[in-house]
Design an enzyme around this catalytic site. Structure first.
Site, PDB file in Angstrom:
ATOM      1  N   GLU A  12      17.989  97.728  79.089  1.00 32.21           N
ATOM      2  CA  GLU A  12      16.823  98.517  79.473  1.00 32.21           C
ATOM      3  C   GLU A  12      16.104  98.882  78.236  1.00 32.21           C
ATOM      4  O   GLU A  12      16.672  99.125  77.318  1.00 32.21           O
ATOM      5  CB  GLU A  12      17.475  99.732  80.095  1.00 32.21           C
ATOM      6  CG  GLU A  12      18.067  99.365  81.351  1.00 32.21           C
ATOM      7  CD  GLU A  12      18.686 100.690  82.012  1.00 32.21           C
ATOM      8  OE1 GLU A  12      18.676 101.790  81.412  1.00 32.21           O
ATOM      9  OE2 GLU A  12      19.198 100.461  83.317  1.00 32.21           O
ATOM     10  N   ARG A  52      25.274 100.226  88.056  1.00 32.40           N
ATOM     11  CA  ARG A  52      25.197  99.760  86.639  1.00 32.40           C
ATOM     12  C   ARG A  52      24.603  98.256  86.516  1.00 32.40           C
ATOM     13  O   ARG A  52      25.042  97.628  87.346  1.00 32.40           O
ATOM     14  CB  ARG A  52      26.548  99.986  85.771  1.00 32.40           C
ATOM     15  CG  ARG A  52      26.834 101.244  85.234  1.00 32.40           C
ATOM     16  CD  ARG A  52      25.905 101.644  84.160  1.00 32.40           C
ATOM     17  NE  ARG A  52      26.385 103.280  83.605  1.00 32.40           N
ATOM     18  CZ  ARG A  52      25.770 104.355  84.224  1.00 32.40           C
ATOM     19  NH1 ARG A  52      25.264 104.343  85.453  1.00 32.40           N
ATOM     20  NH2 ARG A  52      26.216 105.407  83.753  1.00 32.40           N
ATOM     21  N   HIS A 104      15.923 102.903  85.948  1.00 36.13           N
ATOM     22  CA  HIS A 104      17.176 103.816  85.903  1.00 36.13           C
ATOM     23  C   HIS A 104      16.806 105.260  86.148  1.00 36.13           C
ATOM     24  O   HIS A 104      17.170 106.160  85.493  1.00 36.13           O
ATOM     25  CB  HIS A 104      17.654 103.465  84.723  1.00 36.13           C
ATOM     26  CG  HIS A 104      19.323 103.928  84.569  1.00 36.13           C
ATOM     27  ND1 HIS A 104      20.135 103.439  83.854  1.00 36.13           N
ATOM     28  CD2 HIS A 104      20.007 104.718  85.475  1.00 36.13           C
ATOM     29  CE1 HIS A 104      21.371 103.975  83.691  1.00 36.13           C
ATOM     30  NE2 HIS A 104      21.241 104.779  84.947  1.00 36.13           N
TER      31      HIS A 104
END
Length: 318
Positions: free
Chosen positions: A259, A230, A278
């Site tokens: 993001e 994370r 991601h």
């Protein structure tokens, strides 16, 4: 009458097939067309990927019995609110571990061999002397793995058994301790000794900025850092500054706090930092397993059975 399951984002078809065998599974059209707080009003279950399940949303779901997280990290779900409402939360801790471990290894290799820099320079027609792209080998070096859950343990095995690395591990919650990995009871010895460090822990109060200005000063200037967990676990500005100043050899980050990454972010343009959006757990196989596992646990709870991967176990004891 079948229970209703709200699926907040796209999932693999096998998940839909599993849900529709026993429920009325419906897709959420998105916040602009239907606020999530309204969409959950009459559902008994939610299968969620990244949508924010806030206390307000959970309280609005008067008939909610279970939330199935499509993935490992559940920081987008307010667990205390779910627990207070008697809602079981599940996740899929094993479904994407192979994909995440392989992606972490790919980032380690890419940064070690300066692949990001050479690719960009070649594409732009600005190649420098070959010496500028000289990398380092992983074999025989020291690998530090922070968090020995399913993905972290897989990476430890890949690097230890496959590349002959000496593997150090830090995980205060791991019991029993796995063979072949040297245990660090504190994080500091791992940071000081490791040539390569990979993060595999959830984002919590304890792990936020686990890697920051202070911890970066304890790491070797030749070390390479990878994070597929994370974004908030790493102080991104501090990492960018450390790499730019030569106090860290490089970093591979699959996750950032905000993001997508903004053009003005300090990570952008820093040599030997490789960014991916991601996608560590995004493979065909992982998407199938995450959809299947989250759907299966939702059905278990709706049938009155114990789920395989509960997050808030205390709800089950009530």
């Amino acid at each position: 009458m079948k229970p209703t399951v709200l699926v907040t984002e796209n999932i693999h078809q096998v998940g839909w097939q599993t849900l529709r065998a026993e429920t009325d599974a419906v897709s959420w059209p998105g916040e602009e067309r239907q606020p999530l707080v309204a969409a959950v009003a009459d559902v008994q279950a939610i299968l969620v990927r990244v949508a924010k399940l806030t206390p307000e949303v959970i309280r609005a779901a008067k008939h909610l019995r279970v939330i199935g997280k499509h993935g490992v990290g559940y920081d987008n779900i307010d667990i205390p609110a779910a627990t207070a409402a008697g809602v079981v939360v599940t996740n899929t801790p094993l479904a994407n571990s192979t994909s995440v471990a392989e992606h972490a290894l790919a980032l380690l290799l890419a940064v070690a061999r300066r692949i990001g820099e050479s690719d960009r320079d070649l594409a732009r027609g600005g190649m420098r002397a070959q010496k500028s792209y000289q990398g380092v080998e992983l074999s025989g070096k020291v690998m530090g793995v922070i968090g020995l859950g399913s993905a972290g343990l897989r990476l430890a095995r890949m690097t230890g058994n496959g590349l002959g690395m000496r593997v150090l591990g830090f995980d205060p919650y791991k019991d029993p301790w796995p063979d072949g990995i040297e245990r660090c009871v504190d994080l500091d010895p791992l940071l000081r000794q490791a040539d390569f460090i990979s993060i595999h822990v959830p984002l919590t109060r304890e792990t936020r900025h686990l890697i920051g200005t202070a911890t970066l000063t304890t790491m070797k200037p030749t070390a390479i850092l990878v994070n597929t967990a994370r974004g908030g676990i790493v102080d991104e500005a501090a990492v960018a500054e450390a790499v730019a100043a030569g106090r860290l050899a490089g970093a591979g980050l699959d996750v950032v706090v905000d993001e997508p990454l903004k053009p003005s972010h300090p990570l952008n343009g820093t040599p030997n930092i490789i960014l991916t959006p991601h996608v560590a757990g995004v493979t065909e196989e992982a998407m199938m397993r995450m959809a299947q596992d989250s759907a299966a646990d939702i059905l278990r709870v709706l049938r009155g059975e114990v789920p395989q991967f509960p997050v808030n176990r205390e709800v089950l004891r009530k």
